[in-house]
Write a protein that holds these residues in place. Structure first.
Motif, mmCIF file in Angstrom:
data_model
loop_
_atom_site.group_PDB
_atom_site.id
_atom_site.type_symbol
_atom_site.label_atom_id
_atom_site.label_comp_id
_atom_site.label_asym_id
_atom_site.label_seq_id
_atom_site.Cartn_x
_atom_site.Cartn_y
_atom_site.Cartn_z
ATOM 1 N N ARG A 1 0.844 -1.192 0.000
ATOM 2 C CA ARG A 1 0.000 0.000 0.000
ATOM 3 C C ARG A 1 0.878 1.239 0.000
ATOM 4 O O ARG A 1 1.854 1.306 0.726
ATOM 5 N N ASN B 1 -7.955 -1.707 0.148
ATOM 6 C CA ASN B 1 -7.809 -1.436 1.578
ATOM 7 C C ASN B 1 -7.205 -2.636 2.292
ATOM 8 O O ASN B 1 -7.254 -3.760 1.792
ATOM 9 N N ASP C 1 -8.624 -6.409 2.218
ATOM 10 C CA ASP C 1 -9.216 -6.815 0.938
ATOM 11 C C ASP C 1 -8.545 -8.092 0.441
ATOM 12 O O ASP C 1 -7.361 -8.325 0.681
ATOM 13 N N THR D 1 -2.612 0.469 -4.272
ATOM 14 C CA THR D 1 -2.069 -0.835 -3.902
ATOM 15 C C THR D 1 -1.272 -1.392 -5.071
ATOM 16 O O THR D 1 -1.800 -1.534 -6.173
#
Length: 103
Positions: free
Chosen positions: A10, A79, A82, A15
């Motif tokens: 991240r 996020n 995920d 990402t």
């Protein structure tokens, strides 16, 4: 053991997804060094990447990709927690799937 290795990172609201797939990726024109016989074609035909349950990439791949292909791309968003699911299907009907949780 899966043929797929996945790494995520991240950064600045994005990402980075990197994947390495262990696969011979033979195009069918190489010859065996000992027998001089053609090595049969054996390559990944379809690659699918999902974020949670949504397909974000569904690509057709041909025999022109090198052995043990490496793919990397940036995803807007994504996020912590995920699930990234990578799956492939080759021309001989073999397939593999791997799930990775973004940290």
């Amino acid at each position: 053991m899966s043929s797929i290795k996945i790494r995520t990172k991240r950064k600045d609201g994005k990402t980075q997804i990197r994947m390495l797939i262990a696969h011979p990726m033979e195009h069918g024109r190489n010859r065996d060094a000992e027998t001089n016989a053609l090595i049969p074609a054996h390559f990944i035909q379809e690659l699918t990447v999902k974020l949670n349950k949504n397909v974000i990439i569904n690509g057709k791949i041909g025999a022109n990709i090198s052995k043990d292909p490496f793919f990397a791309f940036m995803l807007r968003g994504g996020n912590v927690g995920d699930k990234i699911t990578i799956s492939w299907l080759d021309n001989l009907g073999n397939k593999d799937t791997r799930v990775h949780v973004v940290k």
